[in-house]
Design a protein around this motif. Structure first.
Motif, mmCIF file in Angstrom:
data_model
loop_
_atom_site.group_PDB
_atom_site.id
_atom_site.type_symbol
_atom_site.label_atom_id
_atom_site.label_comp_id
_atom_site.label_asym_id
_atom_site.label_seq_id
_atom_site.Cartn_x
_atom_site.Cartn_y
_atom_site.Cartn_z
ATOM 1 N N VAL A 54 48.039 41.024 36.094
ATOM 2 C CA VAL A 54 46.602 41.151 35.819
ATOM 3 C C VAL A 54 46.378 41.613 34.379
ATOM 4 C CG1 VAL A 54 45.916 41.593 38.204
ATOM 5 C CG2 VAL A 54 46.607 43.504 36.766
ATOM 6 N N GLU A 68 40.754 43.480 33.430
ATOM 7 C CA GLU A 68 40.510 43.590 34.869
ATOM 8 C C GLU A 68 40.937 44.958 35.406
ATOM 9 O OE1 GLU A 68 38.776 41.614 36.666
ATOM 10 O OE2 GLU A 68 38.475 40.254 34.976
ATOM 11 N N ALA A 111 44.272 43.380 41.388
ATOM 12 C CA ALA A 111 44.810 42.150 41.965
ATOM 13 C C ALA A 111 43.831 41.533 42.964
ATOM 14 C CB ALA A 111 46.143 42.428 42.656
ATOM 15 N N ALA A 143 40.204 40.707 40.517
ATOM 16 C CA ALA A 143 40.247 39.810 39.367
ATOM 17 C C ALA A 143 39.913 38.384 39.803
ATOM 18 C CB ALA A 143 41.632 39.838 38.732
ATOM 19 N N SER A 154 45.921 36.854 40.633
ATOM 20 C CA SER A 154 45.145 37.656 41.570
ATOM 21 C C SER A 154 45.711 37.410 42.958
ATOM 22 C CB SER A 154 43.655 37.273 41.528
ATOM 23 O OG SER A 154 43.472 35.930 41.941
#
Length: 353
Positions: free
Chosen positions: A268, A272, A298, A301, A321
């Motif tokens: 990520v 984010e 995760a 996002a 993600s």
């Protein structure tokens, strides 16, 4: 190399029972986390996923590290291998705090080495736990070299932030508690630095048939790089979460765990991570480290995929993600809160992205 087993985690759980705080679980509002796209021909009513937050930042010393540190010291005490000089570690972060706390609980001397540039608040906290604090050089490498010399000269037992089976097994006790508190859990989502927490959690999760999602910052991807290379390799470290997830190399134990069935690696971006951390504050009034927010990122996002054709031969694009399936039960580990909440309390404070 000792391959971590579920038996190691169970032994650790029995060993540290009563010495650590049981994890608190908090459900996320239904519908707050988006699920994976459904089959367009599936006409059944849509079912949301079920997401829970594991509030491990409420642990002693403010992070999961207390579990591994306590297991490490108690195991050596049981074996009669604790030297008069006590334990030593090079770390100005969560591992150093946990080592000092665990040593104090067992009336064992702790000597913690950290660079002279370490924040004064961490130095004060370490001393508050009774540690002998040694400030050496300007970088972690300087502190580590001094720690190794100290251990060789005094006979002190050298601990490690993540790369030790007793440390990883202690961290894995968190998974044992989570699966007991969330019946029918499908997936555990955890941030990864050097891999101690991940290795312990993934080992226990696999025993219970639970999927593990390993989440790393885009520019602190030691585990993902190890998976690509087939062995632990050094990586560059440059992330807003580098203070906790900035290991340059993942452990062999973590790589072994990541190769098992039921493990998904997710990368990520910092933006984010910052957004997820801010959301935890805005909606829950939870102030955590960027490392803890990395796990949540995760799930929050937006999906992003680099076509495999744009990558070098033999490489596949990493997941950006994780989208739970409808009805899936997910736990997200919020692993630590040793952070300055000033940028959360001040809405105009700049955020690093």
């Amino acid at each position: 190399m000792h391959q971590l087993t579920y038996g190691d985690v169970k032994t650790a759980a029995d060993r540290i029972a009563g010495d650590i705080r049981p994890v608190t679980i908090a459900p996320v509002d239904p519908g707050a986390i988006r699920t994976a796209p459904r089959d367009p021909l599936d006409d059944r009513p849509a079912e949301p996923c079920e997401v829970h937050l594991a509030l491990e930042f409420m642990q002693h010393t403010g992070s999961f590290k207390a579990r591994g540190a306590q297991n490490f010291i108690r195991a050596h005490r049981e074996a009669g291998t604790l030297p008069p000089a006590g334990v030593t570690i090079a770390s100005g972060g969560n591992a150093g705090l946990a080592c000092a706390w665990a040593a104090g609980r067992q009336n064992v001397p702790a000597t913690v080495f950290l660079p002279a540039t370490a924040p004064g608040v961490k130095v004060d906290r370490l001393r508050g736990y009774g540690a002998d604090v040694r400030l050496v050089g300007t970088e972690y490498a300087d502190a580590l070299a001094a720690c190794e010399t100290f251990a060789a000269e005094t006979g002190a037992l050298a601990s490690h932030a993540y790369d030790h089976p007793l440390i990883a097994a202690g961290a894995g006790t968190l998974m044992e508690e989570i699966q007991q508190r969330i019946p029918g859990l499908d997936t555990i989502v955890v941030a990864v630095g050097g891999g101690g927490l991940f290795a312990g959690v993934a080992t226990a999760a696999r025993h219970h048939g639970i999927r593990t999602v390993a989440v790393e910052p885009e520019n602190c991807r030691a585990l993902h790089a190890a998976l690509e290379a087939g062995r632990p390799v050094d990586v560059a470290v440059d992330s807003v979460a580098a203070d906790s997830l900035g290991a340059r190399r993942a452990s062999e134990t973590a790589l072994h765990a990541a190769r098992q069935d039921g493990v998904i690696s997710v990368i990520v971006p910092d933006a984010e991570i910052v957004r997820a951390r801010r959301a935890l504050w805005d909606h829950r009034r939870i102030a955590v480290e960027h490392a803890a927010a990395t796990a949540l990122a995760a799930l929050t996002a937006p999906p992003h995929h680099t076509p495999d054709r744009d990558l070098p031969p033999g490489r596949r694009a990493p997941f950006r993600s994780y989208r739970p399936a409808p009805g899936e039960r997910v736990a997200v580990v919020l692993c630590g809160a040793n952070t300055d909440p000033g940028d959360l309390l001040n809405p105009v404070a700049p955020e690093r992205t």
